[in-house]
Write an enzyme that holds these catalytic residues in place. Structure first.
Site, short mmCIF file in Angstrom:
data_model
loop_
_atom_site.label_atom_id
_atom_site.label_comp_id
_atom_site.label_asym_id
_atom_site.label_seq_id
_atom_site.Cartn_x
_atom_site.Cartn_y
_atom_site.Cartn_z
N HIS A 158 41.50 67.20 125.25
CA HIS A 158 42.49 66.86 124.21
C HIS A 158 43.74 66.21 124.80
CE1 HIS A 158 40.20 68.83 121.15
NE2 HIS A 158 40.34 70.04 121.66
N ASP A 198 31.76 69.49 123.62
CA ASP A 198 32.70 70.50 123.10
C ASP A 198 32.72 70.36 121.58
OD1 ASP A 198 35.42 72.16 124.16
OD2 ASP A 198 35.60 71.29 122.15
N HIS A 200 35.02 70.39 119.59
CA HIS A 200 36.16 69.60 119.12
C HIS A 200 36.05 68.16 119.63
CE1 HIS A 200 37.65 73.82 119.41
NE2 HIS A 200 38.12 73.54 118.21
N ASP A 291 32.03 75.72 123.08
CA ASP A 291 32.49 76.32 121.83
C ASP A 291 31.65 75.91 120.62
OD1 ASP A 291 33.54 73.79 122.13
OD2 ASP A 291 35.64 74.41 121.97
#
Ligand code: X5A
Ligand code: ZN
Length: 660
Positions: A158, A198, A200, A291
Site C-alpha cells: 500500500h 493479498d 487488498h 489475508d
C-alpha cells in the site's frame, strides 16, 4: 544484524540432490526477529502484529522445511534504493521515526496517515523489510538462489511514493523490483512480473510502475465497486496503466468476499497464466499477503493452503522458477503459518499437498474475469477468445430455491412444489450446508420477519408499467392482462420507484403465456455482459411483498406456510451477488441479485442459465411478444419517464430482432 535461526539453515550448495540429475532447488528464506520490534506504541492489539512473522518462522522450523532452505540474514535497505520508488521526504520521514524521543511525536505523525501505527522500532523494521526483499531478489536474479521467501513486516504494497498507509511504510517489493531493473542491469533482468494476491489492492505498487512497461503488475483483490480498502477506483479493472505502461497493469476486482480457491484459480487460468506466457518475465515477485486465506479476520475470503500452493506452482513455470515471495498482509496467525508452509513446500518442489473437494467459481467471479479479459485483450491477444459457456456455467450442485413455472401451462401443482421445497437445503458453493428449509405450521411469523426487510424488485417486463405491477400488490387486473391477480397480503404501495440499466440481455420467448396469450414474454439473461443494456424499473418493497410477487409470477398460492425466498436465501444472494437457480424446468426459476442500491439488494427474476442455452439452441422458442404485452412494456418505459415512445419501441424492437 541479529538473525534467528541462521544456524539452522544450510549453506548454499550443500543441499541434498532430491532426484538424481535433478538437483534440489536452492530456496532462500529471510527472517529476523528485529522486525518484530515494530509494534503499537502502547501495546494495543492490532491485526498487523509481531507474532505474524514469528508464527510463520516457527511453523517452517517445526515442519522441518527451513532446515532445507538457505537462511539468510536480513539487511537494511539503502536510502538510494528506497528512493528509486519513494520520495526523499518519505524516506526521511520513516527514518526519523525512531529518532523521536517521545511516543506522542510518533503518534502525531501516525495520526496523519491512513491505517498506520508507529513506535521506536518502526524505522528499523521498515528498513529491514525492504532491504531483505532487495537482498533476496538480488541473490535470485544472480542465480545464487533459485527462489525464496522474505518473511518481513511491516508489509509494503500500500505504500506509495510519498505516503505510508495500510500498515505499510516502504513498498518492499517495488523497491526490490526497481533495484533489479535500475541498479543491476548487469544481471539482465529486463522484465518483471509482480503478482499481488493479498486480499487488498496493491495501490502503491500499481502507481510506482504505472507507466513502466518493464513491470507487469497483476493484483487480484476484493474491490466491491471501490468500497473495500483501499477504497476508490484504483483497483478497478479499467486501470491498465498509461503511456508506455499501458496494458502492463492488471486488476482483478472481486465484487464480494467469500472468494476461494476456485475463484482465484479461475483468475489464474483465464488471465494471469496466459498473460505471463506472453509477457515471459525474467523474474517474478509475489506480494504474498495471506489475508485472502480462510478465516482471515479482515479478508473474508476462503483460500486454502492448497489453493495458495497451486497458484504458486503455476507461477513457477515462468522465469525459470525465479520467484521472490515477500509477505504482505495476513492476519489469522494459524492461516498465515499454514499458507506460508504450503508455499515454501512448493518452492522446494515437495509433493503437492492435498486439497479440498473441487468447487466452482461464483458467477460474479466469471463476470470479473470476463470484464478483465475484454479490457485487456488488445494488449494480450491470448485473452481475446470468449470463454466457453460450458466452462462458466459449471456449478457445484446447489438446490436452493424452487419456483414453479410462471405463466406456464405445466401441470405441477403448487402444493407438490412446496412439498419438494421443504426437502431442499441451501448450500453455499463450497458445498457446506447453511440451513435447512423446514415446513412450518400454517400460522408462522415469516411474514412479520420478512416485512422488516426491504428489497428492490427490478422489473424488465410488463411490471415496468406501474398499474400492472400494482396488480401484484393491491390485486386486480389491467388492460391486456388475461387474469385477475390476488395481490400481496401487504397492500402498501412501493416505497420508491427508480430506474436503472443493467448490463444484461433482454429477449422474448416461449409460445404463449396465461397472462398475455399467444406470443413470447420477456426474459433477461442472468449473466451480465458488456454490450447489452436492460432497462429495469426498481420498486422498493418488503421481502414479504417480494415473496408474494414471486408466488403470483409463478402461479403459487400467496397464502402459503413458508416463504419462497427467505432471509437465508437473501443472505446468500446478497453475499455472493450470485444467481440462485431452480433445479426445475421453470420459466422464472432464477432469482438474480443485480447489486445494491443504497445498500438494499436489487433482485430480479428470470429464466435459468440452462434455459438460456435452450433458447439459443432453439429447444425453447424465441418469439416476439404479443401486441398487448409489448404495449404494456412500452407504456411502462414511457409513463415511467424512462424513454420516449419512439425510443421505447426501438428498444423493444431491438430486443426482439437481435439474435441471442
Ligand atoms: C497489507 C494489508 C491492510 C490494511 C487494512 C486497513 N493492509 N484497514 O493487508
Ligand atoms: Zn492485505
Amino acid at each position: 544484524m541479529a538473525m534467528a535461526g541462521e544456524s539452522s539453515g544450510k549453506k548454499i550448495g550443500d543441499c541434498d540432490g532430491k532426484v538424481a540429475g535433478n538437483r534440489q532447488r536452492k530456496v532462500g528464506l529471510i527472517y529476523d526477529e528485529t522486525m518484530c520490534k515494530h509494534d503499537t506504541p502502547d501495546g494495543e492489539d492490532h491485526p498487523e502484529c509481531p507474532d505474524r512473522i514469528r508464527v510463520i518462522w516457527e511453523k517452517l522450523q517445526l515442519a522441518g522445511v527451513s532446515q532445507r532452505c538457505v537462511v539468510l540474514g536480513s539487511s537494511k535497505a539503502e536510502d538510494k534504493h528506497l528512493q528509486l520508488v519513494h520520495r526523499k521526504d518519505h524516506v526521511n520521514l520513516v527514518k526519523s521515526i525512531s529518532t523521536k524521543q517521545k511516543d506522542y511525536r510518533r503518534n502525531r505523525i501516525a495520526s496523519q496517515l491512513n491505517s498506520i501505527y508507529l513506535n521506536g522500532g518502526s524505522s528499523e523494521a521498515a528498513y529491514l523489510a525492504a532491504g531483505s526483499v532487495v537482498k533476496l531478489a538480488e541473490k535470485v536474479a544472480e542465480g545464487e538462489l533459485d527462489c525464496g521467501f522474505a518473511i518481513v513486516r511491516p508489509p509494503g504494497h500500500h505504500a506509495e511514493a510519498d505516503e505510508a498507509m495500510g500498515f505499510c511504510l516502504f513498498n518492499n517489493v517495488a523497491v526490490a523490483a526497481s533495484f533489479l531493473l535500475n541498479e543491476r542491469p548487469d544481471l539482465g533482468v529486463k522484465k518483471i512480473l509482480i503478482v499481488d494476491w493479498d486480499v487488498h489492492h496493491g495501490n502503491g505498487t500499481q502507481k510506482m510502475f504505472w507507466k513502466d512497461p518493464r513491470v507487469l503488475f497483476f493484483s487480484v483483490h476484493r474491490h466491491e465497486y471501490g468500497g473495500f480498502y483501499p477504497a476508490g477506483d484504483d483497483g478497478d479493472y479499467n486501470m491498465v496503466g498509461e503511456g508506455p505502461g499501458e496494458g502492463f497493469n492488471i486488476n482483478v476486482p472481486w465484487d464480494q468476499g467469500r472468494c476461494g480457491d476456485a475463484d482465484y484459480l479461475a483468475a489464474w487460468d483465464h488471465i494471469l497464466i496466459p498473460v505471463a506466457r506472453e509477457f515471459n518475465p525474467d523474474v517474478i515477485f509475489l506480494s504474498a499477503g495471506f489475508d485472502a486465506a480462510i478465516n482471515d479476520p479482515l479478508g473474508g475470503c476462503c483460500v486454502t493452503p492448497y489453493g495458495y500452493s497451486v497458484m504458486l506452482k503455476k507461477l513457477m513455470e515462468f522465469a525459470q522458477g525465479k520467484i521472490v515471495l515477500a509477505l504482505e498482509g495476513g492476519y489469522n496467525l494459524d492461516s498465515i503459518a499454514k499458507s506460508s508452509l504450503a508455499c515454501v513446500q512448493v518452492l522446494l518442489e515437495d509433493k503437492q499437498i492435498q486439497g479440498p473437494p473441487e468447487a466452482y467459481p461464483f458467477e460474479s467471479t466469471w463476470r470479473a474475469i470476463q470484464a478483465v479479459r475484454k479490457r485487456l485483450c488488445t494488449y494480450w491477444p491470448s485473452l481475446a477468445d470468449e470463454l466457453s459457456w460450458k466452462l462458466i456455467n459449471q456449478k457445484t450442485p446447489t438446490p436452493i430455491i424452487l419456483i414453479s413455472s410462471s405463466d406456464s401451462e405445466t401441470e405441477d401443482d403448487a402444493q407438490g412444489l412446496l412439498d419438494q421445497m421443504s426437502k431442499l437445503s441451501i448450500e453455499n458453493p463450497q458445498g457446506t450446508l447453511l440451513e435447512n428449509h423446514q415446513v412450518e405450521p400454517a400460522s408462522t411469523s415469516w411474514r412479520a420477519d420478512l416485512a422488516k426487510v426491504d428489497v428492490w424488485y427490478a422489473s424488465f417486463g410488463s411490471n415496468m408499467w406501474k398499474p400492472r405491477f400494482l396488480c401484484y400488490i393491491q390485486g386486480g387486473q389491467v388492460d391486456g392482462l388475461k387474469k385477475v391477480c390476488v395481490g400481496s397480503m401487504d397492500k402498501s404501495p412501493p416505497k420508491e420507484t427508480v430506474w436503472e440499466t443493467f448490463p444484461h440481455r433482454l429477449f422474448f420467448g416461449r409460445e404463449s403465456s396465461v397472462g398475455w396469450g399467444v406470443g413470447g414474454v420477456a426474459f433477461t439473461n442472468p449473466l451480465a455482459n458488456l454490450i447489452d443494456q436492460t432497462h429495469m424499473c426498481l420498486y422498493r418493497i418488503t421481502l414479504e411483498q417480494f415473496n408474494d410477487v414471486l408466488s403470483q409470477e409463478n402461479g403459487l398460492n400467496v397464502d402459503s406456510d413458508s416463504p419462497v425466498f427467505d432471509l437465508a436465501a437473501l443472505q446468500l444472494v446478497d453475499n455472493k451477488g450470485s444467481i440462485l437457480e431452480a433445479p426445475l424446468n421453470s420459466w422464472y426459476g432464477n432469482v438474480v441479485c443485480l447489486g445494491k442500491e443504497r445498500d438494499i439488494p436489487i433482485l430480479t427474476m428470470t429464466c435459468t442459465l440452462s434455459a438460456v442455452e435452450k433458447f439459443k439452441s432453439g429447444e425453447i422458442p424465441i418469439r416476439p411478444p404479443a401486441k398487448a404485452y409489448a404495449n404494456t412494456l412500452i407504456r411502462g418505459l414511457v409513463e415511467g419517464g424512462r424513454l420516449s415512445k419512439e425510443e421505447a419501441e426501438a428498444y423493444i424492437d431491438k430486443a426482439v430482432s437481435k439474435p441471442l
